[in-house]
Design an enzyme around this catalytic site. Sequence first.
Site, short mmCIF file in Angstrom:
data_model
loop_
_atom_site.label_atom_id
_atom_site.label_comp_id
_atom_site.label_asym_id
_atom_site.label_seq_id
_atom_site.Cartn_x
_atom_site.Cartn_y
_atom_site.Cartn_z
N GLY A 88 38.93 -5.01 86.08
CA GLY A 88 38.22 -5.62 84.97
C GLY A 88 37.25 -6.66 85.50
O GLY A 88 37.02 -7.70 84.88
N ALA A 89 36.65 -6.36 86.66
CA ALA A 89 35.89 -7.35 87.42
C ALA A 89 34.67 -7.88 86.68
O ALA A 89 34.26 -9.02 86.90
CB ALA A 89 35.45 -6.74 88.76
N LEU A 90 34.07 -7.08 85.80
CA LEU A 90 32.87 -7.52 85.09
C LEU A 90 33.19 -8.06 83.69
O LEU A 90 32.28 -8.47 82.97
CB LEU A 90 31.86 -6.37 84.98
CG LEU A 90 31.32 -5.83 86.31
CD1 LEU A 90 30.29 -4.73 86.06
CD2 LEU A 90 30.70 -6.95 87.15
N MET A 125 37.27 -12.43 81.69
CA MET A 125 38.33 -13.01 82.51
C MET A 125 38.22 -12.56 83.95
O MET A 125 38.41 -13.35 84.88
CB MET A 125 39.70 -12.63 81.93
CG MET A 125 40.13 -13.48 80.76
SD MET A 125 40.33 -15.24 81.17
CE MET A 125 41.70 -15.17 82.32
N HIS A 168 41.59 -15.72 68.11
CA HIS A 168 40.90 -15.25 69.30
C HIS A 168 39.51 -14.73 68.96
O HIS A 168 39.20 -14.47 67.79
CB HIS A 168 41.69 -14.15 70.00
CG HIS A 168 42.83 -14.66 70.82
ND1 HIS A 168 44.06 -14.98 70.27
CD2 HIS A 168 42.94 -14.90 72.16
CE1 HIS A 168 44.88 -15.39 71.24
NE2 HIS A 168 44.22 -15.35 72.39
N LYS A 204 38.98 -9.07 71.16
CA LYS A 204 40.37 -8.89 71.59
C LYS A 204 40.96 -7.70 70.85
O LYS A 204 40.92 -7.64 69.62
CB LYS A 204 41.19 -10.15 71.33
CG LYS A 204 42.63 -10.05 71.84
CD LYS A 204 43.32 -11.39 71.76
CE LYS A 204 44.77 -11.28 72.21
NZ LYS A 204 44.90 -10.82 73.61
N THR A 220 50.65 -13.89 73.80
CA THR A 220 51.07 -15.29 73.85
C THR A 220 51.83 -15.68 72.59
O THR A 220 52.86 -16.35 72.65
CB THR A 220 49.85 -16.20 74.01
OG1 THR A 220 49.16 -15.84 75.21
CG2 THR A 220 50.25 -17.66 74.07
#
Length: 273
Positions: free
Chosen positions: A11-13, A16, A162, A166, A173
């Site tokens: 999920g590099a781009l 988070m 949120h 999402k 959480t």
Amino acid sequence: MTDQIPVVVAGALGRMGAEVIKAVHTAGDCQLVGAIDTCPGREGEDVGLALGLGELEVALTQDFEGALCLASQQHPGAVLVDFTHPKVVYEHTRAAIAYGVTPVIGTTGLAPEQLQELASFAAKASMGGAVIPNFSVGMVLLQQAAAAAARFYDHAELVELHHNRKADAPSGTCIKTAELMEELGKQFNAQEVEEHETLEGSRGGLRPSGLRLHSIRLPGLVAHQEVQFGGAGERYVLRHDTFDRAAYMPGVLLTVRKVRQLGALVYGLERLL
């Protein structure tokens, strides 16, 4: 540095994932060795250039298992940090364990039975790992305070807010907070009147304990949660707000540094503090 922790980010781009790459890049004891993202047209691009960090000599790839295989062969002791999507997080976690890459899972949406299966799979592989619904130390403190307050209040409801991108609701959480409050084994919110919803779902999601969970999704939000307790003549409110994803990075790096020492798959940042 030869003792750096090799890190692969899935999920590099994403929002988070990008923050994690920045944090790993600036942490002296970590080394980015893989960057995975399914964004079309970005295959082979240097992830550092894509994120405005300068060249990092790590190419973006869409091949999740290929990246894990390469990391396990070239970088023993590698750690996967996953911020992807609930639909794929179970398979991602299982694949990481299979390749011997220690998973740090920030993606929420895993069902309790899936967590149990992954814990069993990790145990058979003699590996540890961490599934962390929220990397904020402040949120862990809120959860501990909520669990303590639940001893004294019989009426409570949880509200999580949120951003509107999402996918899962309620948030992991929020569910984790409810679970901690429920460890007392008590029932909450005994009905004093027979309720009737003129619009289905108006009263939120109902857990077997009687706790109700409410989810709000709006642009402009990041991550926010309230636990509201009610008693005769009073209301007690616990609230935590995250305004920037940088707030999660100390928890992410703490987990990356400790996760390889674990002998089992653990759930929750409090298990590492």
